[in-house]
Enzyme design. Sequence first.
Site, PDB file in Angstrom:
ATOM      1  N   ASP A  30      16.788  75.837 118.953  1.00 51.51           N
ATOM      2  CA  ASP A  30      15.835  76.620 118.162  1.00 51.51           C
ATOM      3  C   ASP A  30      14.727  75.698 117.654  1.00 51.51           C
ATOM      4  O   ASP A  30      14.964  74.572 117.220  1.00 51.51           O
ATOM      5  CB  ASP A  30      16.565  77.276 116.980  1.00 51.51           C
ATOM      6  CG  ASP A  30      15.758  78.408 116.374  1.00 51.51           C
ATOM      7  OD1 ASP A  30      16.164  79.566 116.511  1.00 51.51           O
ATOM      8  OD2 ASP A  30      14.701  78.119 115.751  1.00 51.51           O
ATOM      9  N   HIS A 100      19.372  87.405 121.932  1.00 53.97           N
ATOM     10  CA  HIS A 100      19.791  86.013 121.790  1.00 53.97           C
ATOM     11  C   HIS A 100      20.915  85.883 120.789  1.00 53.97           C
ATOM     12  O   HIS A 100      20.958  86.578 119.782  1.00 53.97           O
ATOM     13  CB  HIS A 100      18.609  85.111 121.393  1.00 53.97           C
ATOM     14  CG  HIS A 100      17.813  85.621 120.227  1.00 53.97           C
ATOM     15  ND1 HIS A 100      16.881  86.636 120.351  1.00 53.97           N
ATOM     16  CD2 HIS A 100      17.802  85.258 118.925  1.00 53.97           C
ATOM     17  CE1 HIS A 100      16.336  86.875 119.160  1.00 53.97           C
ATOM     18  NE2 HIS A 100      16.893  86.050 118.283  1.00 53.97           N
TER      19      HIS A 100
HETATM   20  P1  5GP Z   1      15.543  86.107 115.532  1.00 55.95           P
HETATM   21  O1  5GP Z   1      14.942  86.137 114.153  1.00 55.95           O
HETATM   22  O2  5GP Z   1      14.774  86.981 116.497  1.00 55.95           O
HETATM   23  O3  5GP Z   1      17.024  86.406 115.548  1.00 55.95           O
HETATM   24  O4  5GP Z   1      15.462  84.614 116.023  1.00 55.95           O
HETATM   25  C1  5GP Z   1      14.372  84.104 116.731  1.00 55.95           C
HETATM   26  C2  5GP Z   1      14.533  82.608 116.715  1.00 55.95           C
HETATM   27  O5  5GP Z   1      13.663  82.069 117.703  1.00 55.95           O
HETATM   28  C3  5GP Z   1      14.147  81.946 115.393  1.00 55.95           C
HETATM   29  O6  5GP Z   1      15.262  81.231 114.873  1.00 55.95           O
HETATM   30  C4  5GP Z   1      12.977  81.040 115.757  1.00 55.95           C
HETATM   31  O7  5GP Z   1      12.999  79.804 115.071  1.00 55.95           O
HETATM   32  C5  5GP Z   1      13.168  80.843 117.243  1.00 55.95           C
HETATM   33  N1  5GP Z   1      11.926  80.617 117.988  1.00 55.95           N
HETATM   34  C6  5GP Z   1      10.750  81.292 117.853  1.00 55.95           C
HETATM   35  N2  5GP Z   1       9.830  80.829 118.712  1.00 55.95           N
HETATM   36  C7  5GP Z   1      10.432  79.809 119.402  1.00 55.95           C
HETATM   37  C8  5GP Z   1       9.967  78.929 120.445  1.00 55.95           C
HETATM   38  O8  5GP Z   1       8.828  78.979 120.908  1.00 55.95           O
HETATM   39  N3  5GP Z   1      10.858  78.018 120.902  1.00 55.95           N
HETATM   40  C9  5GP Z   1      12.142  77.918 120.412  1.00 55.95           C
HETATM   41  N4  5GP Z   1      12.940  76.974 120.933  1.00 55.95           N
HETATM   42  N5  5GP Z   1      12.602  78.750 119.440  1.00 55.95           N
HETATM   43  C10 5GP Z   1      11.761  79.678 118.944  1.00 55.95           C
END
Ligand code: 5GP
Length: 114
Positions: A30, A100
């Site tokens: 992440d 994810h």
């Molecule tokens: P959600 O809130 O959708 O469950 O989690 C999305 C996750 O994706 C977040 O923890 C955020 O830090 C991560 N994330 C967002 N953009 C990117 C990116 O460009 N690269 C990586 N490796 N992680 C990302």
Amino acid sequence: MCDCLFCKIIAGEIPSEVVYEDEQVTAFRDINPVAPTHILIIPNKHIASINELTPEDESLVGHLFAAAKDLAKQEGIAESGYRLIINVGPHGGQEIYHLHLHLIGGHKMRHPMG
Ligand code: 5GP
Ligand code: ZN
């Protein structure tokens, strides 16, 4: 073309630190870790969220969890413990609409969740 950030990561169009990949799933660190280990494990096939799962995806979801188990061991946190989280929709805090599984560990989790 899929206009999805995580599809672009799978395609290598956006750089990321991939820690595992096979024909079904990809795992990468992440970008904004909340703990010493914070890995996202995603299906290579675009599925927007748990809400869009179909019966054919059941073994794929099982594979996501199997990869999480192996990665926890690889990261050295299998015994100390970890959290597996899937956020779904606005109230669940989902920001990226490509399914994810968060693998989070390396320190004691605070309560409540997150
Ligand atoms: P959600 O809130 O959708 O469950 O989690 C999305 C996750 O994706 C977040 O923890 C955020 O830090 C991560 N994330 C967002 N953009 C990117 C990116 O460009 N690269 C990586 N490796 N992680 C990302
Ligand atoms: Zn996608």
